[in-house]
Scaffold this motif. Structure first.
Motif, PDB file in Angstrom:
ATOM      1  N   GLU A 236       0.927  -0.995  -0.228  1.00  0.00           N
ATOM      2  CA  GLU A 236      -0.003   0.059  -0.042  1.00  0.00           C
ATOM      3  C   GLU A 236       0.869   0.982   0.167  1.00  0.00           C
ATOM      4  OE1 GLU A 236      -2.913   0.909   2.583  1.00  0.00           O
ATOM      5  OE2 GLU A 236      -4.457  -1.688   2.230  1.00  0.00           O
ATOM      6  N   ASN A 237       1.978   1.215   0.502  1.00  0.00           N
ATOM      7  CA  ASN A 237       2.730   2.818   0.418  1.00  0.00           C
ATOM      8  C   ASN A 237       4.031   2.037  -0.211  1.00  0.00           C
ATOM      9  OD1 ASN A 237       1.608   3.483   2.471  1.00  0.00           O
ATOM     10  ND2 ASN A 237       2.441   3.456   4.623  1.00  0.00           N
ATOM     11  N   GLU A 269      -2.626  -6.091   5.506  1.00  0.00           N
ATOM     12  CA  GLU A 269      -2.240  -4.749   5.017  1.00  0.00           C
ATOM     13  C   GLU A 269      -3.966  -4.529   4.755  1.00  0.00           C
ATOM     14  OE1 GLU A 269       1.755  -2.992   3.349  1.00  0.00           O
ATOM     15  OE2 GLU A 269       0.390  -3.250   1.563  1.00  0.00           O
ATOM     16  N   PRO A 274      -1.701  -0.495   6.003  1.00  0.00           N
ATOM     17  CA  PRO A 274      -0.322  -0.226   5.992  1.00  0.00           C
ATOM     18  C   PRO A 274       1.050  -0.943   6.742  1.00  0.00           C
ATOM     19  CG  PRO A 274      -1.253   1.741   4.601  1.00  0.00           C
ATOM     20  CD  PRO A 274      -1.980   1.241   6.239  1.00  0.00           C
ATOM     21  N   TYR A 278       7.765   0.471   6.545  1.00  0.00           N
ATOM     22  CA  TYR A 278       8.557   0.250   5.297  1.00  0.00           C
ATOM     23  C   TYR A 278       9.813   0.485   5.179  1.00  0.00           C
ATOM     24  CZ  TYR A 278       3.818  -0.305   2.878  1.00  0.00           C
ATOM     25  OH  TYR A 278       3.058  -0.991   1.443  1.00  0.00           O
ATOM     26  N   LYS A 432      -3.994   3.264  12.395  1.00  0.00           N
ATOM     27  CA  LYS A 432      -3.475   4.487  11.627  1.00  0.00           C
ATOM     28  C   LYS A 432      -3.876   5.494  13.295  1.00  0.00           C
ATOM     29  CE  LYS A 432      -5.325   8.419   8.551  1.00  0.00           C
ATOM     30  NZ  LYS A 432      -6.113   8.520   7.578  1.00  0.00           N
ATOM     31  N   TYR A 435      -0.859   5.179  15.644  1.00  0.00           N
ATOM     32  CA  TYR A 435       0.324   4.356  14.795  1.00  0.00           C
ATOM     33  C   TYR A 435       1.515   4.798  15.324  1.00  0.00           C
ATOM     34  CZ  TYR A 435       3.685   4.781  10.766  1.00  0.00           C
ATOM     35  OH  TYR A 435       4.473   4.340   9.900  1.00  0.00           O
TER      36      TYR A 435
END
Length: 538
Positions: A236-237, A269, A274, A278, A432, A435
């Motif tokens: 997703e990212n 995900e 996400p 990353y 989110k 996070y």
């Protein structure tokens, strides 16, 4: 009223789980005055590992921001490891030790807003893990070729079992560097991404960089005769590096078996949002124990079998469709590493959601009914003897039911939400909203209640703070269905779905008898199996 209910449940939990706590429990489990005044910024853990002697030595640089003026700082390191010295700006500092906790008197005035460092030098023979990952420490093993095969694990026991740090979950370090020196011919794999390898005369030093916040028990070292393969996952990212480190004899089977990893990433995900790290990539690293959720360095020891060491813990058959350790431990990247409990008493936030992640992995690839079979099948493992919530400020987690009972509570809440897209938004929203944060149970409860649009406090109180399984008693008389809850807290009034004469409807039981009438005599009553209750016909 709810405060009284919570007090009664707390007293019940004490009666059911007699506990005696010590000063060491408080020093380990509470935010002491010597911890509260400074905020972690950065670690550089730099150690040398001597496998033949089962000996380690090195230092940890601890960078912090001063929140309030104070001159005494607590750092943690467990015996038999010993602190050799502690310095600030090159000057040696005095410290007083209380077994695991060490209280350092700082010479330089600690002014609010300043960023300072101390360096803790230490060495010794760290505690050896006898039954990793449950008891923690160093696993000093050999592979089938006689090469050293070494790993660390330390959840609950604390990272201070093998390196000095601020050993409380409430304050995660923002970033860190891990430098490990070990004998040539062996590789060390740690968290984050490999920055460089330095060849020495008889040793090799690997430097790993972690760019995201990380909890202490998520830090690990793994030393072995590793080989490496990798892939890039289009997530997703964006592109995500997925790296795999396994013993050289297992390379070919790992290339096939680890195909569960990108499948895991796709499902999680979708459901959780996400992947949270990353910049640090994702790794699976083979180890000589079952496995652990070390952040961006998930450890694997499930012997390349489907299920849990070849067993289906649900008994449904679906548990043999995937490798339990790859799915479960990777699920912790979202719930444990991204969203982290402040106090281990709230460990269900890690384990309940991650046990539930197994269910939604099945849901994603095999469908909703298969997922229901799986999560309901795990109920046979629930004891319902002590509360899931543990004891606060003394580093004491609650019942092991936090796994399967936690998952079934979440599955029940999904039914109450009664809208799968909304439920997915709640799960993604948690990752989110919180996070890279440490949280309390209340924060999670309040968020789920607010986003679901209904007060779920009675659900959390019943399943987390009480130990009993709700019982729905019912009677059928002609065209009437009578029902009530027993073995529940006073406020428990959870609605459930029932199919009466093949017609589905909601009913709203409480502890008082209620009656629902059907148009004709009742011949069949089927309560929705997805609600975690016990039904009893009178």
């Amino acid at each position: 009223m709810r405060k009284l209910i919570l007090l009664l449940m707390f007293l019940v939990s004490i009666a059911n789980t007699a506990q005696t706590f010590t000063e060491q429990d408080s020093l380990r489990g509470s935010i002491t005055p010597e911890r509260a005044w400074w905020d972690l910024n950065y670690y550089h853990l730099d150690i040398t590992v001597n496998p033949d002697e089962k000996y380690i030595s090195g230092k940890n640089t601890i960078r912090y921001t001063v929140l309030d003026e104070n001159q005494v700082l607590q750092v943690d390191l467990q015996p038999p490891l010993k602190i050799e010295k502690i310095t600030q700006d090159g000057k040696k500092l005095k410290f007083v030790s209380k077994t695991n906790a060490h209280f350092v008197t700082l010479k330089k005035k600690q002014q609010k807003g300043n960023v300072n460092e101390i360096v803790v030098y230490y060495s010794g023979h760290p505690k050896e893990a006898i039954n990793a990952p449950w008891d923690g420490g160093f696993s000093w093993k050999k592979d089938e070729n006689g090469e050293h095969f070494i790993a660390t694990s330390c959840q609950g026991l604390g990272a201070s079992v093998w390196w000095p740090n601020k050993d409380h979950m409430y304050d995660e370090v923002d970033s860190m560097r891990i430098s490990v020196t070990n004998p040539k011919g062996l590789s060390n794999i740690s968290n984050g991404k490999l920055e460089k390898i330095v060849e020495n005369a008889k040793t090799v030093t690997s430097h790993w960089v972690v760019k995201n916040p990380i909890n202490n028990y998520g830090v690990n070292i793994n030393i072995g005769d590793y080989v490496h393969f990798s892939e890039v996952y289009e997530g997703e990212n964006g592109p995500l590096d997925m790296d795999y480190y396994v013993l050289k004899d297992n390379l070919e089977k790992a290339k096939i078996h680890f195909k569960d990893a990108p499948k895991m990433m796709e499902a999680f995900e979708h459901w959780f949002g996400p992947y949270p790290f990353y910049e640090d990539g994702f790794k699976l690293v083979e180890v000589p124990y079952l496995g652990m959720e070390h952040q961006s360095s998930v450890t694997y020891g499930n012997k390349y079998k489907k299920g849990y060491l070849g067993r289906d813990t649900s008994g449904s058959g679906w548990g043999l469709k995937f490798d339990f350790i790859i799915i479960h431990e990777s699920g912790h990247e979202w719930f444990a590493n991204n969203i982290t409990y402040k106090d281990v008493a709230d460990m269900w936030v890690h384990e309940g959601f991650t046990a539930y992640s197994e269910n939604i992995f099945v849901d994603y690839f095999y469908g909703k009914e298969a997922a229901e079979d799986y999560v309901i099948g795990t109920r046979k493992n629930i004891q319902n003897k002590t509360p899931i919530i543990g004891f606060y400020d003394v580093n004491k987690e609650g019942s092991g039911d936090m796994y399967t009972k936690g998952a079934n509570m979440l599955h029940t809440i999904r039914q109450l939400v009664d809208n799968d897209e909304k439920w997915r938004k709640i799960l993604r929203g948690l990752n989110k909203e919180f996070y890279h944060q440490t949280v309390t149970t209340k924060q999670i409860e309040d968020y789920v209640s607010a986003q679901s649009g209904r007060d779920l406090s009675m659900i959390f109180d019943q399943y987390l703070r009480d130990y009993r399984l709700p019982i729905l008693e019912y009677k059928i008389t002609a065209n009437n269905l009578a029902y009530r809850y027993v073995s529940v807290i006073d406020s428990f009034k959870m609605p459930i779905k029932v199919v009466i004469n093949e017609k589905e409807q909601w009913i709203f039981p409480s502890q008082e008898w209620k009656t629902t009438a059907a148009p004709t005599n009742i011949t069949t009553v089927v309560f929705d199996r997805n609600f975690y209750i016990h039904t009893k016909q009178l």
